[in-house]
Design an enzyme around this catalytic site. Structure first.
Site, PDB file in Angstrom:
ATOM      1  N   ASN A 199      22.442  38.300  42.473  1.00 41.18           N
ATOM      2  CA  ASN A 199      22.193  37.290  43.491  1.00 41.18           C
ATOM      3  C   ASN A 199      21.920  37.925  44.849  1.00 41.18           C
ATOM      4  O   ASN A 199      22.302  39.072  45.090  1.00 41.18           O
ATOM      5  CB  ASN A 199      23.413  36.351  43.591  1.00 41.18           C
ATOM      6  N   ASP A 223      21.654  30.370  35.134  1.00 43.20           N
ATOM      7  CA  ASP A 223      22.050  29.490  34.040  1.00 43.20           C
ATOM      8  C   ASP A 223      22.121  28.028  34.457  1.00 43.20           C
ATOM      9  O   ASP A 223      22.201  27.149  33.601  1.00 43.20           O
ATOM     10  CB  ASP A 223      23.398  29.926  33.465  1.00 43.20           C
ATOM     11  N   TYR A 280      23.504  22.955  43.635  1.00 39.66           N
ATOM     12  CA  TYR A 280      23.589  23.666  44.907  1.00 39.66           C
ATOM     13  C   TYR A 280      22.928  22.897  46.045  1.00 39.66           C
ATOM     14  O   TYR A 280      23.152  23.221  47.223  1.00 39.66           O
ATOM     15  CB  TYR A 280      22.968  25.059  44.786  1.00 39.66           C
TER      16      TYR A 280
END
Length: 455
Positions: free
Chosen positions: A144, A166, A244
């Site tokens: 990330n 994922d 998110y």
């Protein structure tokens, strides 16, 4: 085939191993090399993998090393899950922002910028070494912020780098389960960037079944996204947002809840994973059970602040009846590897070079879209429809920020770093952008090194 796992002493490596030892296809991985800078963590994970192998025949040969070049040489596939700065760095990513009442999160907002700035130079070094010693390898990036790191590495390795997450695939699996259809038979129309995307259609037997889901409270109530965003907002959007996006749609509530929580996600993981490695290192015969116990606790508090809870206190129970090796990063990564090595065509949502898929985005920008994977590599598919103005505007603004972050790291530029912080929609303040740049430079040595002209 040889698989090199960079960050192999990491907490998630056993999931990848479980996927590999259950894979009976041909060709298959017969040699796995774990690379990590921590010899002690490598030893603990190696012990766990060997125990997980019990009862399985013909498991891959396993080697461990702290020599990066040795790990990469001769690799056919490379998985990378590296955390530059460790969990201590992640805690700084969160707290520097929260000290200014700005979102403190690992990949989203200013924390993601700081994480990217210190990680890009490391990953570009790895990319150059891959080009030298394993030029035919496919690089599957878990590191990330996945979209930013993948885009930076593609400047060296081109389309042989693919980023995986994922979250979209698990969203598709859950939607299929709620609707009672086989998740492998559905086709999702999904568009966005990593940790910023929308599922706009779910096609089963030639029919878009998403309207059926959105129309029924009893079905929507089964979705975590309904708890995060509310059923009415999902219906207003006419799409299911990536979880998110909570940090964008409910930013003030998100920041308030994180500040009010006794610990951030990073604080919680630093505490629990440090305890895991310490405990497992002194009790190797029980290391695997200790790992499983830590996994259960970790999963139970995922996205806790979005679900009205706090880190460390269970908020929701994810599906534990499905083989964990087929979920998460492990399942997506194995599917990509199998599709390429065996020409087993699959469609997955991946982070890939845009190449005209989203018309109003640069061709070399990395986007997260449905992608066909086969023996010829990865091929983004045409979208059912282009993003609407709201989706596109947010994608373009965040992509601009991502590119400034890459330039900050590659040009050692505080100017570009300031632009990245100042232009991010979740910062929304030039003065705070200056404070964030100063705060991260002082708090995280990796950020200071990346921005130093003497680098």
């Amino acid at each position: 085939m040889k698989l090199a796992i960079l960050g192999g002493g990491g907490f998630r490596t056993p999931f990848v191993w479980q996927a590999l030892i259950r894979d009976m296809g041909t060709p298959r991985v017969d040699h796995v090399t774990l690379y990590d800078i921590s010899e002690s963590r490598l030893g603990i994970i190696e012990n766990i993998l060997k125990e997980l192998s019990q009862g399985f025949d013909d498991v891959p040969t396993l080697t461990v090393t702290t020599n990066l070049k040795e790990a990469l040489e001769g690799a056919d596939f490379i998985f990378a899950a590296i955390r530059e700065g460790g969990l201590e760095g992640r805690c700084c990513d969160e707290h520097v922002a929260l000290d200014h009442n700005v979102l403190g999160q690992e990949t989203t907002g200013p924390g993601g910028i700081a994480y990217a700035i210190r990680t890009v130079p490391i990953m570009l070094h790895i990319a150059q070494l891959v080009k030298e010693v394993a030029p035919q390898a496919f690089f599957i990036n878990f590191t990330n912020p996945a979209g930013i790191i993948t885009e930076a590495m593609q400047s060296v390795l081109g389309d042989r780098v693919v980023g995986i997450c994922d979250t979209p695939s698990e969203l598709g699996r859950r939607v299929a389960g709620i609707l009672g259809v086989d998740h492998a038979s559905i086709q999702m129309d999904y568009v966005g960037l990593n940790h910023l995307g929308w599922m706009r259609r779910v096609v089963s037997n030639g029919k878009d079944v998403l309207p059926e889901l959105l129309a029924q409270d009893t079905l929507l109530d089964k979705m975590e996204e309904s708890k995060i965003f509310g059923k009415d907002w999902i219906r207003e959007l006419g799409a299911v947002p990536n979880e998110y996006l909570y940090y964008y749609y409910d930013n003030k509530d998100a920041v308030r809840r994180i500040i009010e929580s006794p610990q951030t996600r990073g604080d919680y993981l630093l505490k629990t994973q440090t305890a895991f490695y310490r405990h497992a290192g002194t009790d190797l015969p029980n290391a695997t059970q200790i790992w499983w116990n830590t996994v259960d606790a970790r999963n139970a508090s995922y996205m806790a602040e979005a679900l009205g809870g706090v880190q460390g206190a269970p908020t929701t129970q994810r599906d534990n009846d499905i083989d964990p090796s087929q979920l998460g990063y492990a399942g997506v990564a194995l599917a990509v590897m199998a599709a390429i090595s065996r020409n087993e065509r699959q469609t997955m949502i991946l982070n890939v070079r845009n190449s005209g898929t989203v018309h109003a985005m640069p061709d070399d920008a990395v986007v997260e879209v449905p992608t066909l994977v086969d023996g010829n590599g990865v091929h983004p598919l045409s979208l059912y429809a282009q993003p609407d103005l709201h989706q596109l505007g947010l994608m373009q603004q965040v992509k601009s920020v991502e590119r400034h972050a890459i330039l900050a790291a590659t040009e050692h530029s505080t100017h570009e770093a300031l632009l990245a912080f100042g232009l991010h929609p979740l910062v929304d303040s030039i003065s705070i952008a200056h404070d964030l740049l100063e705060g991260y430079t002082q708090a995280i040595p990796g950020v200071a090194r990346a921005l130093s002209k003497e680098h």
